[in-house]
Design a protein around this motif. Structure first.
Motif, short mmCIF file in Angstrom:
data_model
loop_
_atom_site.label_atom_id
_atom_site.label_comp_id
_atom_site.label_asym_id
_atom_site.label_seq_id
_atom_site.Cartn_x
_atom_site.Cartn_y
_atom_site.Cartn_z
N HIS A 1 0.81 -1.22 0.00
CA HIS A 1 0.00 0.00 0.00
C HIS A 1 0.84 1.27 0.00
N GLN A 2 2.15 1.12 0.22
CA GLN A 2 3.00 2.31 0.24
C GLN A 2 3.31 2.76 -1.18
N LEU A 3 3.24 4.05 -1.37
CA LEU A 3 3.59 4.56 -2.69
C LEU A 3 5.05 4.94 -2.69
N PHE A 4 5.66 4.76 -3.83
CA PHE A 4 7.07 5.14 -3.91
C PHE A 4 7.33 5.63 -5.32
N SER A 5 7.98 6.77 -5.41
CA SER A 5 8.32 7.24 -6.75
C SER A 5 9.70 7.87 -6.71
N LEU A 6 10.35 7.81 -7.84
CA LEU A 6 11.67 8.42 -7.97
C LEU A 6 11.59 9.38 -9.14
N GLN A 7 12.08 10.58 -8.92
CA GLN A 7 12.02 11.57 -9.98
C GLN A 7 12.78 11.08 -11.20
N GLY A 8 12.09 11.04 -12.32
CA GLY A 8 12.77 10.68 -13.56
C GLY A 8 12.86 9.19 -13.83
N PHE A 9 12.24 8.38 -12.98
CA PHE A 9 12.34 6.94 -13.17
C PHE A 9 10.97 6.28 -13.21
N ASN A 10 10.88 5.22 -13.99
CA ASN A 10 9.72 4.35 -13.90
C ASN A 10 10.04 3.26 -12.89
N ILE A 11 9.08 2.97 -12.06
CA ILE A 11 9.33 2.01 -10.99
C ILE A 11 8.57 0.72 -11.27
N PHE A 12 9.25 -0.40 -11.14
CA PHE A 12 8.60 -1.70 -11.23
C PHE A 12 8.89 -2.43 -9.93
N ARG A 13 7.85 -2.75 -9.19
CA ARG A 13 8.14 -3.34 -7.90
C ARG A 13 7.37 -4.61 -7.63
N ASN A 14 7.97 -5.41 -6.77
CA ASN A 14 7.32 -6.61 -6.29
C ASN A 14 7.52 -6.58 -4.78
N ASP A 15 6.46 -6.19 -4.07
CA ASP A 15 6.58 -6.03 -2.63
C ASP A 15 6.30 -7.35 -1.93
N GLY B 1 10.16 -6.77 5.67
CA GLY B 1 11.39 -6.89 4.90
C GLY B 1 11.15 -7.22 3.43
N GLY B 2 12.21 -7.63 2.78
CA GLY B 2 12.13 -8.10 1.41
C GLY B 2 11.65 -7.06 0.42
N GLY B 3 11.21 -7.53 -0.72
CA GLY B 3 10.70 -6.65 -1.76
C GLY B 3 11.79 -6.27 -2.75
N VAL B 4 11.46 -6.33 -4.03
CA VAL B 4 12.43 -5.95 -5.04
C VAL B 4 11.85 -4.85 -5.91
N THR C 1 10.30 -18.14 -1.52
CA THR C 1 10.75 -16.87 -0.94
C THR C 1 11.49 -15.99 -1.95
N ASN C 2 11.64 -16.50 -3.15
CA ASN C 2 12.38 -15.72 -4.14
C ASN C 2 11.49 -14.64 -4.75
N GLU C 3 12.00 -13.43 -4.75
CA GLU C 3 11.20 -12.33 -5.29
C GLU C 3 11.87 -11.82 -6.55
N ALA C 4 11.05 -11.57 -7.57
CA ALA C 4 11.65 -11.14 -8.83
C ALA C 4 10.75 -10.19 -9.59
N VAL C 5 11.39 -9.29 -10.32
CA VAL C 5 10.70 -8.42 -11.28
C VAL C 5 11.55 -8.43 -12.53
N ALA C 6 10.88 -8.54 -13.69
CA ALA C 6 11.64 -8.50 -14.93
C ALA C 6 11.01 -7.53 -15.89
N VAL C 7 11.87 -6.78 -16.55
CA VAL C 7 11.42 -5.74 -17.48
C VAL C 7 12.16 -5.94 -18.79
N GLN C 8 11.45 -5.74 -19.87
CA GLN C 8 12.09 -5.91 -21.17
C GLN C 8 12.36 -4.56 -21.79
N ILE C 9 13.54 -4.38 -22.31
CA ILE C 9 13.84 -3.15 -23.03
C ILE C 9 14.32 -3.51 -24.43
#
Length: 799
Positions: free
Chosen positions: A35-49, A55-58, A78-86
Motif C-alpha cells: 500500500h506504500q507509494l514510492f516514486s523516484l524523480q525521472g524513473f519508472n518504478i517496477f516493484r514486487n513487494d 522486509g524483502g521486496g524488489v 521466498t524468491n522475489e523477482a521483477v523482470a522488465v524488457q527493453i
DNA sequence: ACCTCCAAAGGACACCAGCG
DNA sequence: CGCTGGTGTCCTTTGGAGGT
C-alpha cells in the motif's frame, strides 16, 4: 546499478545523489509494503513487494526516457523477482532483479522462467550465494545451487573477486550479475562502492552495459521551460509573425476560419519556439545540496583509498566522512521541509501552492506509470501504441457514448428545441448578427485571468496567451467574432488529448480502472486521442461528457438539481453550490420556524438521498474508536445545538430528542437495507450487508450512559421544544454526523428572529468519494478522522 | 458556573521479535 | 548490527460525568 538497500525510503536521497548517472537500478530489500507509494524523480518504478511479511521486496527503476515493459512480477517460494524488457540496439533484452533471502533456497524454475521469457537476459540480485570458484571467499549451500545453474550453460556470471557485502571483518561476494552469452560481453567497468549511510552492509555495484536502449518517443506536446522564457522577445517575434497575416482578409466561409486559426496557432508556436528553451526533461535533484554532493564525492574517494591501503587511519577517515554525509543528508531534508513549511505559513491558505504542497506530502495521487499488459474485451495490448488504442476503443464504446434517451418527455423536448433553433436561424439570417461583437477589452480581460493549466493538442500554453500583444488581441477578436457570426468552431479546437489517472487500488490491467482527464481546447463534436507515455492513440469522437473547467459542467449540474428546490415554500431560502446544498429560514417564533424548516426539509428529503446510503459501507467497517469519536461528536453537537450544559446525560438527550445513537442509527439503516435486498431477492447484496452487520455488532458498544442526570426542568423544556426543530429536521434529512456539524439553533432566550441553518457540508462529499474510490480501511480511518477534525473545526468556529 | 474524579487517548520512550 | 513493527510503561492531556 544494483544494490541491496534494506529500506529504500531511508536511502532514496543518497541513492539519487550518488547514482543519478545510471539509467537502470536494481534494488533489493526495499521494505516497501504494497500500500506504500514510492516514486523516484525521472524513473519508472517496477516493484514486487513482500506480502504479509516484513522486509524483502524488489524494485527495478528505469529511466523514464527508456522504452520498457514489465513482463514478470513473481514471488516463487521466498524468491522475489521483477523482470522488465527493453529494446536495445542488439534486440530485446530482459532485465531482471531477483532477491533470495538468506533463509530461502534458490528456485531454479524462476531462472528457467526468466530464460523462457527471453533468452537474452540480464539478472541482477542479492542471491545470498557464495561460490568460491567465481570470486567468493567460501562456498555455501546457495553457492552450490548457483553453480548448478551456471553449469546448465545458458547463464554466465561476472567473474571477479569484488566483495559485495561487508560487515566488521567479514566480507563476501553474495550479489551477482548473471547474463546470457552475447550480453555478458558488453558488461564492463564493474565496480563496488561504499555502502549507503553509516552502516556496514551491502555495497552498491555499478557497471556499464555498452549498448544503447531504444528511447520512448518524444511527447507530442511541446513542453517549454517557462522559467527561462524571454517574454519580450516572444512578444516581438509574435508581432513579426502576426504582421504576415493580412488583417483585412475576410472570414466568410468555414474553411477561412479553419485556415486562419491554424495560421494564428503557428504564429504563436513559432514565437514560443524562438523565445524560450524547450524543457529538456533533465532530472533535477533538489533533495541534496551542493555541499552534500561534494561530501559524497569525498566519501567515494576516501573509501577507495582505504580499500587500497587498508590502513587504520584511512579507515577512521572514511568512517568519519560517512557519518558527515548521512548527517548532511538528514540536515538537507530538514532544511527543505522547514523551507516548505515557512512558505506555507507565509501564503494565504487558499492559494493553489498550498494545496500542491499538501498533495506532495499526501502522495496519494503520485504518478504511477504502469508498463504491463492491458486487457479489454479479450484483447491484450502490449506496447504503448496498442494500449493507447485500446483506451480509445474503450472510451469510445463505453464512456463517451450518448445513449438513446427514452425518458417520457424526450421527444417533446426535442421537437420544441428544434423549433426554437429554426426560429433563431430565421431571425439571424434576417437581422444579420444578433450578438454584439466581442471587444478587444473583453478578450484582454479573459486572457489575464487564464490559469496556468496544461495545454491541449495545439500546444499553446496559457502562459503564452497571457503574454499577449495588442496585435494578437486584434486577431483573436476578429476570429472570435467570425466564429460567433458563423456558428462554426475551428476543427483544430475540437481536438482533445486524454491523459489517464489510475484510480487507487484498482486493477491496472483493466481500462475501467483509469480516470480520463481531457486536455482540450473546446467542445462540440470533439475528437480525442489517448496519450500514454508520449504515445498518441488514433483519434476518436467524444459523444458525451463535459470538459473540465467548462462553465457548462456546473450549468448542467444546476439543471440536474434544479427541481430539488421546487417544492420548497417561499419562506425558506436555499443555496446551491456545486454539490453543496444549504437551507435556511427565519421567523419570529420558534414554533413557526420549526414548522417552516421541517416542511422544507421534508420536501428536500423527498428529493435527496440520505448520505448513509453512500457512506455506510465504509462507516460500518471502521473500528470502535472511530464510532466512539463520532458518538462523542454527536453528543457534543447535540448539546451545543440544544444549548444544554455539559453535565446533561447523553442518554437523556437522545431520549428527549428521539435521535438514535449514531451506531444504532447505522444498524437500523442497515437492517432496512437488508430487508429491502431480501425482498428483491438480491442474494449477494444481502450477504454483504449481513457481513457488515455482524462486523458492526462484534464491535462492543462502549458508550454506556448510565444515570440520567437531574436537570433544571425549566431550561430543558424550553430547550427541547426549540431543539427538536433542528434535530428532527436533521435526522430526517441527512445523517446525524453531517447534521450535527452544522445544525445550530439560536437559544430561545435571545429575543428577535432566530435562524436555523442546515447545511450538508463537505462531509457528505468526502464520505461519498471515499466509497466510490474504495480506499483501504486504513486510508478510510485517516479520512474519517480528518472529517471529524473538520467537523470539530466548524463546531469551534460556531462557538 | 465551577470543581473534581475517572477513564480514555495519545505521546515519548524502551524493549523485543522478526527479518536479513 | 540495522531496520521495522508491535507491545508495554510512564506520563500528560482531554473528555465525560457527577457534585456543589
Amino acid at each position: 546499478m544494483h544494490i541491496n538497500v534494506t529500506s529504500i525510503k531511508k536511502h532514496t536521497d543518497e541513492i539519487l545523489a550518488r547514482f543519478n548517472t545510471y539509467d537502470i537500478w536494481s534494488i533489493n530489500e526495499t521494505n516497501l509494503k504494497p500500500h506504500q507509494l514510492f516514486s523516484l524523480q525521472g524513473f519508472n518504478i517496477f516493484r514486487n513487494d513482500r506480502q504479509n511479511k516484513q522486509g524483502g521486496g524488489v524494485l527495478l527503476a528505469i529511466r523514464k526516457s527508456i522504452k520498457c515493459f514489465e513482463i514478470l512480477n513473481a514471488t516463487i517460494e521466498t524468491n522475489e523477482a521483477v523482470a522488465v524488457q527493453i529494446e536495445t540496439s542488439l534486440g530485446q533484452l530482459l532485465i531482471a532483479t531477483v532477491y533470495i533471502p538468506p533463509a530461502g533456497k534458490i528456485q531454479q524454475k524462476l531462472f528457467d522462467e526468466i530464460y523462457q521469457l527471453n533468452n537474452n537476459c540480464l539478472i541482477l540480485g542479492d542471491l545470498n550465494a557464495a561460490l568460491e570458484e567465481k570470486g567468493s571467499r567460501k562456498t555455501n549451500a546457495k553457492g552450490v545451487q548457483l553453480k548448478q545453474i551456471l553449469e546448465e550453460g545458458y547463464l554466465q556470471c561476472i567473474d571477479n573477486n569484488l566483495t559485495t557485502y561487508a560487515r566488521n571483518n567479514y566480507e563476501e561476494k553474495i550479489d551477482w550479475i548473471l547474463a546470457t552469452q552475447p550480453t555478458i560481453l558488453f558488461i564492463d567497468e564493474v565496480e563496488t562502492h561504499a555502502p549507503l549511510g553509516c552502516k556496514e552492509d551491502h555495497k552498491p555495484i555499478t557497471f556499464n552495459l555498452s549498448m544503447t536502449a531504444d528511447l520512448k518517443p518524444k511527447s507530442p506536446r511541446l513542453t517549454f521551460n517557462f522559467n527561462l522564457a524571454n517574454w519580450n522577445l516572444y512578444r516581438k517575434k509574435l508581432n513579426e509573425y502576426l504582421n504576415k497575416i493580412d488583417l483585412k482578409q475576410k472570414l466568410e466561409t468555414k474553411e477561412h476560419i479553419d485556415t486562419y486559426t491554424i495560421a494564428l496557432t503557428n504564429c504563436i508556436t513559432l514565437a514560443m519556439k524562438e523565445a524560450m528553451p524547450l524543457a529538456n526533461g533533465k532530472i533535477r535533484n533538489n533533495n541534496v545540496s551542493e555541499v552534500t554532493k561534494k561530501l559524497i564525492e569525498e566519501k567515494h574517494k576516501v573509501y577507495r583509498k582505504w580499500r587500497k591501503t587498508t590502513n587504520e587511519i584511512d579507515k577512521k577517515h572514511y568512517y568519519k566522512i560517512r557519518e558527515l554525509v548521512s548527517n548532511a543528508i538528514r540536515n538537507d531534508r530538514i532544511e527543505k521541509l522547514t523551507a516548505i513549511m515557512s512558505t506555507l505559513s507565509a501564503k494565504k491558505m487558499q492559494s493553489a501552492g498550498v494545496w500542491n504542497t499538501v498533495k506532495k506530502f499526501h502522495n496519494k495521487r503520485t504518478k504511477q506509470s504502469y508498463s504491463g499488459q492491458l486487457i479489454y474485451q479479450n484483447t491484450t495490448a502490449n506496447n504503448d501504441q496498442e494500449k493507447a488504442n485500446v483506451f480509445a476503443r474503450y472510451f469510445e464504446n463505453e464512456i463517451f457514448v450518448s445513449k438513446p434517451d427514452e425518458t417520457p418527455f424526450h421527444n417533446q423536448v426535442n421537437t420544441r428545441a428544434a423549433s426554437i433553433k429554426r426560429k433563431m436561424k430565421m431571425e439571424t439570417s434576417s437581422r444579420e448578427n444578433k450578438f454584439s461583437p466581442i471587444t478587444e477589452n473583453e478578450i484582454k480581460c479573459i486572457l489575464k485571468q487564464l490559469p496556468n493549466s496544461a495545454p491541449g493538442p495545439d500546444a499553446i500554453h496559457n502562459r503564452s496567451l497571457k503574454n499577449y500583444t495588442k496585435l494578437l488581441v486584434i486577431h483573436l477578436a476578429k476570429i472570435f467574432n467570425a466564429i460567433v457570426g458563423m456558428g462554426h468552431i475551428p476543427q483544430e479546437w475540437k481536438k482533445a488529448n486524454i491523459i489517464l489517472l489510475l484510480k487507487p487500488k484498482k486493477e491496472k490491467k483493466v481500462p475501467s480502472s483509469y480516470r480520463p482527464i481531457s486536455l482540450l481546447s473546446c467542445l462540440d463534436q470533439r475528437t480525442a486521442s489517448v496519450e500514454i507515455e508520449s504515445t498518441l492513440s488514433r483519434s476518436f469522437a467524444l459523444k458525451s461528457g463535459t470538459p473540465q473547467g467548462s462553465p457548462l459542467s456546473p450549468l448542467l449540474y444546476i439543471l440536474f438539481t434544479y427541481d430539488s428546490m421546487n417544492n420548497i415554500e417561499d419562506h425558506t431560502q436555499y443555496g446551491l453550490f456545486a454539490d453543496d446544498t444549504a437551507l435556511w429560514a427565519g421567523s419570529n417564533t420558534i414554533k413557526s420556524l420549526r414548522r417552516r424548516l421541517q416542511t422544507s426539509a421534508n420536501e428536500f428529503n423527498r428529493w435527496f438521498r440520505s448520505i448513509i446510503t453512500y457512506g455506510c459501507t465504509i462507516l460500518l467497517k471502521t473500528d470502535n474508536s472511530i464510532w466512539k469519536r463520532m458518538q462523542i461528536l454527536q453528543n457534543k453537537a447535540l448539546r451545543a445545538a440544544l444549548g444544554l450544559p455539559m453535565y446533561t446525560s447523553t442518554e437523556f438527550i437522545h431520549l428527549r430528542t428521539k435521535i438514535p445513537m449514531i451506531k444504532n442509527y447505522a444498524k437500523e439503516i442497515l437492517n432496512k437495507a437488508i430487508s429491502r435486498a431480501e425482498t428483491y431477492q438480491d442474494n449477494t447484496t444481502t450477504e454483504n450487508l449481513k457481513r457488515i452487520l455482524s462486523i458492526l455488532q462484534s464491535i462492543n458498544s462502549t458508550t454506556t450512559v448510565t444515570s440520567a442526570a437531574t436537570i433544571p426542568s425549566t431550561t430543558v423544556v424550553t430547550a427541547t421544544s426549540t431543539v427538536t426543530s433542528a434535530t428532527t429536521v436533521v435526522s430526517s434529512t441527512i445523517v446525524p454526523t453531517t447534521t450535527i456539524t452544522s445544525a445550530t439553533t439560536v437559544p430561545p432566550t435571545t429575543a428577535g428572529p432566530s435562524t436555523t441553518v442546515i447545511t450538508s457540508t463537505t462531509t457528505a462529499t468526502s464520505i461519498a468519494t471515499a466509497t466510490s474510490i474504495g480506499m483501504s480501511s486504513e486510508a478510510i480511518r485517516q479520512e474519517i478522522s480528518l472529517i471529524i477534525l473538520f467537523s470539530l473545526m466548524i463546531l469551534i468556529a460556531q462557538f
